[in-house]
Design a protein around this motif. Structure first.
Motif, PDB file in Angstrom:
ATOM      1  N   HIS A  62      38.026  36.309  51.370  1.00  0.00           N
ATOM      2  CA  HIS A  62      37.011  37.311  51.687  1.00  0.00           C
ATOM      3  C   HIS A  62      37.389  38.654  51.074  1.00  0.00           C
ATOM      4  O   HIS A  62      38.451  38.807  50.463  1.00  0.00           O
ATOM      5  CB  HIS A  62      36.867  37.445  53.210  1.00  0.00           C
ATOM      6  N   ALA A  63      36.516  39.604  51.269  1.00  0.00           N
ATOM      7  CA  ALA A  63      36.795  40.957  50.793  1.00  0.00           C
ATOM      8  C   ALA A  63      38.033  41.509  51.491  1.00  0.00           C
ATOM      9  O   ALA A  63      38.400  41.080  52.592  1.00  0.00           O
ATOM     10  CB  ALA A  63      35.586  41.863  51.067  1.00  0.00           C
ATOM     11  N   VAL A  64      38.677  42.465  50.845  1.00  0.00           N
ATOM     12  CA  VAL A  64      39.849  43.102  51.433  1.00  0.00           C
ATOM     13  C   VAL A  64      39.485  43.646  52.808  1.00  0.00           C
ATOM     14  O   VAL A  64      38.492  44.363  52.972  1.00  0.00           O
ATOM     15  CB  VAL A  64      40.366  44.226  50.522  1.00  0.00           C
ATOM     16  N   ALA A  65      40.295  43.296  53.813  1.00  0.00           N
ATOM     17  CA  ALA A  65      39.972  43.677  55.186  1.00  0.00           C
ATOM     18  C   ALA A  65      40.286  45.136  55.457  1.00  0.00           C
ATOM     19  O   ALA A  65      39.481  45.857  56.069  1.00  0.00           O
ATOM     20  CB  ALA A  65      40.729  42.785  56.165  1.00  0.00           C
ATOM     21  N   MET A  66      41.481  45.571  55.056  1.00  0.00           N
ATOM     22  CA  MET A  66      41.899  46.964  55.249  1.00  0.00           C
ATOM     23  C   MET A  66      42.558  47.446  53.968  1.00  0.00           C
ATOM     24  O   MET A  66      43.703  47.094  53.676  1.00  0.00           O
ATOM     25  CB  MET A  66      42.848  47.090  56.451  1.00  0.00           C
ATOM     26  N   PRO A  67      41.836  48.236  53.166  1.00  0.00           N
ATOM     27  CA  PRO A  67      42.377  48.670  51.884  1.00  0.00           C
ATOM     28  C   PRO A  67      43.302  49.879  52.016  1.00  0.00           C
ATOM     29  O   PRO A  67      43.209  50.658  52.967  1.00  0.00           O
ATOM     30  CB  PRO A  67      41.124  49.036  51.087  1.00  0.00           C
ATOM     31  N   PHE A  68      44.187  50.000  51.030  1.00  0.00           N
ATOM     32  CA  PHE A  68      44.986  51.223  50.927  1.00  0.00           C
ATOM     33  C   PHE A  68      44.055  52.406  50.677  1.00  0.00           C
ATOM     34  O   PHE A  68      42.896  52.243  50.256  1.00  0.00           O
ATOM     35  CB  PHE A  68      46.015  51.088  49.810  1.00  0.00           C
ATOM     36  N   SER A  69      44.552  53.605  50.891  1.00  0.00           N
ATOM     37  CA  SER A  69      43.732  54.800  50.682  1.00  0.00           C
ATOM     38  C   SER A  69      44.590  55.899  50.064  1.00  0.00           C
ATOM     39  O   SER A  69      45.781  55.705  49.790  1.00  0.00           O
ATOM     40  CB  SER A  69      43.135  55.281  52.009  1.00  0.00           C
TER      41      SER A  69
END
Length: 513
Positions: free
Chosen positions: A74-81
């Motif tokens: 799935h899509a990245v759940a929690m991306p870096f920022s």
């Protein structure tokens, strides 16, 4: 296995894309994070670089499965920022709504994870602390909690990470294990609501620390000894890097007691003992960052780890992905050689798959000094193998898997009847030149015996070897050439009897990437 690719990305090394083990389509993956079972679906999150096939830009990738064999990415759940990276952590189902973030009818999934702050944040660059996010749609989208972080050290630390959270039923509260990795020490906390945390105690060091050793990914969980609920023990499982039993990174464990505040390990070797004196979840090179699924459908704990080693993880020759998971395994605690040992066994979904397939089972046969190439019915690059060998004068005996017919290439699984050791030798397994730290042979001391039962799970780029009721595991990556799909039985220095042999090809199961 990885889900089928979208066509835009073509794997450069499809011959090493595993069938049974999860990999992302592309880019870097390491530690599993927050594996959880919810509403009939298994979720795994994991350390992921969504931009490159090397460590960096740490985010939480996400995949789901209903059988632990077929995975959908799935899509990245929690991306870096811009102000933080997202390091390891855990996910729990807050069924009693202790956090107030969900409802009794629609509980929140709550993630506790490590934020690594960057320049421009409200923290000094490199500081690590524990943050909280929650999901109200079953783990597909996540909201950061307004209080951030929810747990810090005083003074701040650059090595305070890897929260693992579980419900402590006797006290009716949550318990978190974390590490100060470079101390090394495990720190335990409690909470009634997953938000406000109170320090309980420290565990460690346990006497085998070495220069530069880090402790990571701690888990604390109860298990009945020998299936007897009245003899419950507690297990502390910890990732160690470097100085593992096979070199580089590995997973150790301690058996003891937990009173809701303090974990006490039993039967510790004297301080300064060699790492070999301690208990290891795996004696191979490629089992690290093991973590338990929460919310599981059965009472038996289920674990998954990162099948790689920090000694060479950045250089393994797979493209366009780098990194994969171990096969999920159930855990038990059994008395082996008069002491409790953590025992691993494949999950029921895997055993059902094997049972549904046709096996090659030749019956008992004796082999004098020499080799026997098994027939085509036992060929494959994805196999389940059970064998039992008995020494009749042989010095050693076993199998060579992912072998060429002339034995020029192959991974050698051997039991030494004189030394009572089980070993996996990947010296001639295929590609080994990508790192001088790619260790060649892994050896385990076994109880004296004239016979031994072994279970081997072979995938396109790995072997997982289990013996002694699952208390001995050797997990190793291999990178064989295409066509090296034979199995060869051998005996050295005399005769050996293969009293049992089942080889089950699994290669045509599912979709091959």
């Amino acid at each position: 296995m990885a889900a089928q690719e979208d066509g835009a990305t073509q794997a450069a090394t499809p011959q090493w894309r595993p069938e049974l083990h999860y990999t992302p389509h592309k880019y870097w993956m390491n530690d599993p994070n927050g594996p959880v079972f919810y509403n009939g679906v298994y979720h795994i999150f994991y350390q992921y670089n969504p931009m490159a096939s090397e460590w960096g830009n740490m985010s939480w990738g996400h995949a789901t499965s209903t059988d632990l064999l077929h995975w959908q990415e799935h899509a990245v759940a929690m991306p870096f920022s811009h102000d933080r990276d997202i390091f390891s952590g855990s996910v729990v189902v807050d069924r009693n709504n202790t956090s107030g973030l969900g409802t009794a009818d629609k509980p929140a999934l709550v993630a506790l994870y490590t934020s690594v702050f960057k320049e421009g944040s409200s923290h000094s660059a490199g500081i690590q602390a524990q943050s909280l996010a929650y999901s109200l749609d079953g783990g597909f989208t996540w909201q950061a909690y307004h209080k951030d972080p929810v747990l810090t050290l005083s003074p701040d630390s650059m090595h305070f990470r890897d929260p693992a959270v579980s419900w402590y039923e006797p006290g009716h509260y949550w318990v978190m294990t974390t590490v100060v990795a470079d101390a090394p020490v495990v720190k335990l906390y409690r909470s009634d609501n997953l938000i406000d945390w109170t320090f309980l105690s420290d565990f460690g060091p346990a006497g085998f620390t070495r220069p530069g050793m880090l402790w990571e990914m701690p888990s604390l969980f109860p298990l009945p000894l020998d299936g007897d609920a009245s003899r419950q023990k507690w297990v502390m499982m910890i990732g160690v890097n470097p100085w593992s039993i096979a070199g580089g990174s590995g997973t150790t464990y301690f058996v003891g007691s937990f009173d809701g505040r303090t974990f006490h390990a039993e039967n510790l070797p004297p301080d300064g003992s060699d790492p070999a004196a301690y208990d290891w979840a795996d004696h191979g090179a490629d089992h690290y960052a093991a973590i338990l699924f929460s919310g599981g459908p059965a009472a038996t704990p289920l674990t998954i780890g990162w099948m790689n080693n920090w000694d060479y993880a950045n250089t393994v020759p797979t493209e366009p992905w780098k990194g994969q998971m171990t096969l999920p395994m159930t855990l038990g605690l059994k008395t082996i050689n008069n002491r409790p040992r953590l025992c691993f066994a494949p999950d029921a979904h895997y055993t059902a798959l094997v049972a549904s397939r046709k096996s090659y089972s030749p019956g008992a046969f004796q082999l004098a000094s020499g080799q026997k190439v098994l027939p085509d019915a036992a060929r494959g690059d994805v196999l389940d193998i059970h064998f039992e060998i008995q020494g009749n004068g042989a010095r050693s005996a076993g199998l060579i898997v992912r072998a060429s017919p002339d034995d020029g290439t192959g991974t050698r699984i051997a039991y030494d009847f004189d030394r009572h050791t089980l070993s996996v030798d990947r010296s001639h397994s295929g590609r080994t030149d990508f790192s001088p730290r790619f260790s060649r042979e892994h050896i385990v001391n076994m109880p004296p015996a004239r016979s031994l039962s072994v279970h081997v799970i072979v995938d396109r780029n790995s072997v997982e070897v289990l013996s002694l009721e699952g208390s001995v595991v050797i997990t190793d990556l291999i990178f064989p050439p295409s066509g090296a799909d034979h199995v060869i039985a051998f005996a050295e220095g005399g005769s050996a009897t293969f009293t049992h042999l089942d080889v089950t090809p699994l290669m045509d199961h599912g979709v091959r990437d």
